[in-house]
Enzyme design. Structure first.
Site, PDB file in Angstrom:
ATOM      1  N   ASP A   1     -14.041  -9.938 -17.050  1.00  0.00           N
ATOM      2  CA  ASP A   1     -13.902 -11.204 -16.315  1.00  0.00           C
ATOM      3  C   ASP A   1     -14.937 -12.178 -16.883  1.00  0.00           C
ATOM      4  O   ASP A   1     -16.145 -12.063 -16.628  1.00  0.00           O
ATOM      5  CB  ASP A   1     -14.117 -10.960 -14.816  1.00  0.00           C
ATOM      6  CG  ASP A   1     -13.749 -12.200 -14.010  1.00  0.00           C
ATOM      7  OD1 ASP A   1     -14.144 -13.307 -14.415  1.00  0.00           O
ATOM      8  OD2 ASP A   1     -13.049 -12.054 -13.000  1.00  0.00           O
ATOM      9  N   ASP A  14      -5.462 -10.565 -17.069  1.00  0.00           N
ATOM     10  CA  ASP A  14      -6.350  -9.591 -16.419  1.00  0.00           C
ATOM     11  C   ASP A  14      -6.346  -8.260 -17.162  1.00  0.00           C
ATOM     12  O   ASP A  14      -7.317  -7.518 -17.108  1.00  0.00           O
ATOM     13  CB  ASP A  14      -5.917  -9.395 -14.960  1.00  0.00           C
ATOM     14  CG  ASP A  14      -6.178 -10.667 -14.143  1.00  0.00           C
ATOM     15  OD1 ASP A  14      -7.250 -11.272 -14.347  1.00  0.00           O
ATOM     16  OD2 ASP A  14      -5.305 -11.072 -13.351  1.00  0.00           O
ATOM     17  N   LYS A  25     -12.829 -15.381  -4.106  1.00  0.00           N
ATOM     18  CA  LYS A  25     -13.241 -15.400  -5.523  1.00  0.00           C
ATOM     19  C   LYS A  25     -14.598 -16.088  -5.683  1.00  0.00           C
ATOM     20  O   LYS A  25     -15.420 -15.666  -6.496  1.00  0.00           O
ATOM     21  CB  LYS A  25     -12.192 -16.125  -6.366  1.00  0.00           C
ATOM     22  CG  LYS A  25     -10.980 -15.250  -6.636  1.00  0.00           C
ATOM     23  CD  LYS A  25      -9.886 -15.955  -7.412  1.00  0.00           C
ATOM     24  CE  LYS A  25      -8.665 -15.050  -7.458  1.00  0.00           C
ATOM     25  NZ  LYS A  25      -7.477 -15.683  -7.957  1.00  0.00           N
ATOM     26  N   ASN A  68       1.092 -16.042 -20.335  1.00  0.00           N
ATOM     27  CA  ASN A  68       1.521 -16.662 -19.074  1.00  0.00           C
ATOM     28  C   ASN A  68       1.886 -18.121 -19.333  1.00  0.00           C
ATOM     29  O   ASN A  68       1.843 -18.586 -20.469  1.00  0.00           O
ATOM     30  CB  ASN A  68       0.422 -16.534 -18.012  1.00  0.00           C
ATOM     31  CG  ASN A  68      -0.860 -17.192 -18.471  1.00  0.00           C
ATOM     32  OD1 ASN A  68      -0.921 -18.396 -18.653  1.00  0.00           O
ATOM     33  ND2 ASN A  68      -1.891 -16.385 -18.704  1.00  0.00           N
ATOM     34  N   PHE A 114     -11.474 -21.705 -11.269  1.00  0.00           N
ATOM     35  CA  PHE A 114     -10.192 -22.166 -10.748  1.00  0.00           C
ATOM     36  C   PHE A 114      -9.515 -20.968 -10.099  1.00  0.00           C
ATOM     37  O   PHE A 114      -9.683 -19.833 -10.571  1.00  0.00           O
ATOM     38  CB  PHE A 114      -9.308 -22.724 -11.871  1.00  0.00           C
ATOM     39  CG  PHE A 114      -9.443 -24.211 -12.048  1.00  0.00           C
ATOM     40  CD1 PHE A 114     -10.615 -24.756 -12.531  1.00  0.00           C
ATOM     41  CD2 PHE A 114      -8.397 -25.062 -11.710  1.00  0.00           C
ATOM     42  CE1 PHE A 114     -10.749 -26.126 -12.685  1.00  0.00           C
ATOM     43  CE2 PHE A 114      -8.515 -26.434 -11.857  1.00  0.00           C
ATOM     44  CZ  PHE A 114      -9.692 -26.978 -12.337  1.00  0.00           C
TER      45      PHE A 114
HETATM   46  O1  PMT Z   1      -2.795 -25.038 -18.073  1.00  0.00           O
HETATM   47  P1  PMT Z   1      -1.929 -25.771 -17.067  1.00  0.00           P
HETATM   48  O2  PMT Z   1      -0.447 -25.620 -17.348  1.00  0.00           O
HETATM   49  O3  PMT Z   1      -2.337 -27.210 -16.896  1.00  0.00           O
HETATM   50  O4  PMT Z   1      -2.138 -25.066 -15.645  1.00  0.00           O
HETATM   51  C1  PMT Z   1      -3.388 -25.121 -15.013  1.00  0.00           C
HETATM   52  C2  PMT Z   1      -3.715 -23.809 -14.290  1.00  0.00           C
HETATM   53  C3  PMT Z   1      -2.747 -23.594 -13.137  1.00  0.00           C
HETATM   54  C4  PMT Z   1      -3.664 -22.631 -15.258  1.00  0.00           C
HETATM   55  C5  PMT Z   1      -5.196 -23.984 -13.775  1.00  0.00           C
HETATM   56  O5  PMT Z   1      -5.251 -25.075 -12.898  1.00  0.00           O
HETATM   57  C6  PMT Z   1      -5.712 -22.725 -13.085  1.00  0.00           C
HETATM   58  O6  PMT Z   1      -5.500 -22.510 -11.915  1.00  0.00           O
HETATM   59  N1  PMT Z   1      -6.435 -21.882 -13.864  1.00  0.00           N
HETATM   60  C7  PMT Z   1      -6.917 -20.561 -13.402  1.00  0.00           C
HETATM   61  C8  PMT Z   1      -5.780 -19.607 -13.449  1.00  0.00           C
HETATM   62  C9  PMT Z   1      -6.193 -18.197 -13.133  1.00  0.00           C
HETATM   63  O7  PMT Z   1      -6.072 -17.368 -13.956  1.00  0.00           O
HETATM   64  O8  PMT Z   1      -6.726 -18.009 -11.962  1.00  0.00           O
HETATM   65  P2  PMT Z   1      -7.266 -16.542 -11.503  1.00  0.00           P
HETATM   66  O9  PMT Z   1      -7.207 -16.633 -10.037  1.00  0.00           O
HETATM   67  O10 PMT Z   1      -6.535 -15.450 -12.143  1.00  0.00           O
HETATM   68  O11 PMT Z   1      -8.759 -16.497 -12.035  1.00  0.00           O
HETATM   69  C10 PMT Z   1      -9.842 -17.050 -11.301  1.00  0.00           C
HETATM   70  C11 PMT Z   1     -10.886 -17.600 -12.227  1.00  0.00           C
HETATM   71  O12 PMT Z   1     -11.447 -16.558 -13.032  1.00  0.00           O
HETATM   72  C12 PMT Z   1     -10.368 -18.651 -13.191  1.00  0.00           C
HETATM   73  O13 PMT Z   1     -11.387 -19.626 -13.297  1.00  0.00           O
HETATM   74  C13 PMT Z   1     -10.219 -17.880 -14.514  1.00  0.00           C
HETATM   75  O14 PMT Z   1     -10.435 -18.733 -15.646  1.00  0.00           O
HETATM   76  C14 PMT Z   1     -11.329 -16.849 -14.405  1.00  0.00           C
HETATM   77  N2  PMT Z   1     -11.033 -15.571 -15.096  1.00  0.00           N
HETATM   78  C15 PMT Z   1     -10.030 -14.771 -14.651  1.00  0.00           C
HETATM   79  C16 PMT Z   1      -9.818 -13.547 -15.274  1.00  0.00           C
HETATM   80  C17 PMT Z   1     -10.635 -13.168 -16.372  1.00  0.00           C
HETATM   81  N3  PMT Z   1     -10.451 -12.021 -17.004  1.00  0.00           N
HETATM   82  N4  PMT Z   1     -11.593 -14.014 -16.797  1.00  0.00           N
HETATM   83  C18 PMT Z   1     -11.804 -15.199 -16.198  1.00  0.00           C
HETATM   84  O15 PMT Z   1     -12.701 -15.958 -16.608  1.00  0.00           O
END
Ligand code: PMT
Length: 402
Positions: free
Chosen positions: A311, A284, A342, A215, A328
């Site tokens: 996750d 994911d 979340k 991504n 995040f």
């Molecule tokens: O890297 P940059 O270009 O500076 O951009 C920053 C960003 C936009 C990537 C960052 O600010 C951000 O939002 N990161 C989280 C992106 C994300 O994948 O969000 P999510 O909604 O899919 O996941 C929610 C949370 O679960 C996140 O904290 C993620 O790290 C965590 N997660 C998700 C899936 C997974 N399999 N394991 C995880 O730990």
């Protein structure tokens, strides 16, 4: 009984600019006070500052050679202006004369200190010191307003009897007060001694040896948080997917590729952590089978069967030795509602919701804006440079720690 000072400047690199005012004679004491609070200090003298303080005295207390105003081939071959600009976590100018304040406003790069100020991303703190008429001159007042408007911290001045015999505002604050206010202003040391683990960047899920699914995360937000955590005194472990960034020098960097690698790297050290911040954009899903040979393009269609990745954040939050967990949420719409979902589902302590999908904030942008959500609070952190935002966020996290 004497009590030890709290190390509010732990891990902090202070670049001290000394300009040519009588208060410069107090700067060896200032260096002592800064180092007592945990700072490393490099000193740059402006032109003529050595008339008021001996460079050797500053060298003795800082333990480093002192830089003078000139930018020569010899000085640039050592720690040059760009190295100094990158080295600094904060640039403190004390004493700051009316002249240096005016030059900072104009963005002059006419000697080493002013050039570093133009070249650095570090915040600027200024401790003015001058005659009371000079301090109250409308030009100086305007210049101070300009610097403060650009985010500089103005420390002082004090009021009282001046070296010239006049009485009024313009005296430099006492060194101990400058050091104390610097620590307070930057809320440094908020994480002193804490172990903080941060995930950053994208993951890469291999399809074959040359192709994969990933991504647009650049890693910048996570690396900025790692930098902010180091600055606030934490022991930082940065677990990063593939990026083009250099990790902060004082962080332990662990490079990984896939979500499974990231999960393993996190769990190898999670028991020692006080805080976990999941900034990584973790894939994911991953291909069920990653083949070891390059797939040939013989067929008109191909199907890749995917399986869900673990996750990482949710697993950390439900771990028996659970650190304080910050997630995040990257959302394109209904940002707050999805983020709150979340927070609850993954059993987090805090979630930073950011709007992605615009060219202004989110993936790959220099700036970001966040809505910080806990079970009982919602705080808006407006759009700003990711490094500045990371400092604010780190302080918000520190406030919530037990
Ligand atoms: O890297 P940059 O270009 O500076 O951009 C920053 C960003 C936009 C990537 C960052 O600010 C951000 O939002 N990161 C989280 C992106 C994300 O994948 O969000 P999510 O909604 O899919 O996941 C929610 C949370 O679960 C996140 O904290 C993620 O790290 C965590 N997660 C998700 C899936 C997974 N399999 N394991 C995880 O730990």
């Amino acid at each position: 009984m004497t009590t030890k000072p709290v190390k509010t400047l732990a891990n902090k690199r202070v670049l001290l600019g000394v300009s040519a005012g009588i208060a410069a004679y107090k700067t060896p004491d200032l260096v002592r006070k800064l180092t007592e609070l945990g700072a490393e200090v490099e000193v740059i003298l402006t032109r003529n500052a050595d008339q008021f303080v001996a460079p050797l005295a500053l060298q003795a207390v800082s333990g480093r050679s002192v830089h003078n105003y000139a930018m020569t081939a010899e000085s640039e071959s050592g720690m040059g202006h760009i190295d100094l600009a990158r080295w600094a976590d904060v640039v403190l100018i004390a004493p700051a004369t009316a002249n240096v304040i005016a030059r900072l406003c104009q963005g002059n790069a006419d000697e080493l200190l002013t050039t570093v100020c133009v070249a650095t991303e570090a915040p600027l703190a200024v401790a003015p010191a001058m005659n009371q008429q000079m301090w109250q001159n409308p030009a100086t007042e305007e210049n101070i307003k300009t610097l403060a408007g650009r985010g500089a911290f103005i420390l002082g001045p004090d009021s009282g009897e001046q070296a010239c015999g006049e009485i009024g505002p313009g005296r430099m604050l006492q060194p101990i007060e400058i050091a104390r206010r610097l620590g307070t202003h930057f809320q440094l040391g908020a994480m002193a001694g804490k172990n903080v683990m941060i995930t950053a960047g994208p993951t890469w899920e291999a399809i074959d040896p040359v192709r994969g699914i990933t991504n647009h995360s650049s890693g910048l937000m996570g690396y900025a948080l790692a930098q902010a955590a180091v600055e606030s005194g934490a022991n930082v472990t940065l677990v990063s997917g593939p990026t083009n960034l250099s990790p902060p020098e004082r962080a332990k960097a662990i490079n990984v590729t896939s979500a499974l690698d990231m999960h393993a790297a996190v769990f190898a050290e999670i028991d020692d952590q006080d805080v976990f911040i999941g900034v990584a954009a973790v894939a994911d899903y991953r291909p069920v089978n990653s083949v070891t040979h390059k797939i040939k393009k013989n067929a008109d269609e191909m199907t890749i069967t995917m399986v869900k990745n673990p996750d990482i954040l949710a697993d950390v939050a439900s771990h028996s030795k659970r650190p304080f967990c910050v997630g995040f949420a990257a959302e394109t719409n209904d940002v707050i509602d999805y983020a709150r979902g979340k927070l609850e589902r993954k059993k987090l302590d805090m979630i930073a919701a950011n709007h992605v999908g615009s060219s202004e904030t989110g993936f790959g942008t220099p700036n970001n804006a966040i809505t910080l959500i806990t079970n009982d609070s919602v705080t808006e952190l407006p759009k700003q440079n990711k490094y500045a935002l990371a400092r604010v966020l780190m302080n918000e996290i520190a406030k919530k720690l037990p």
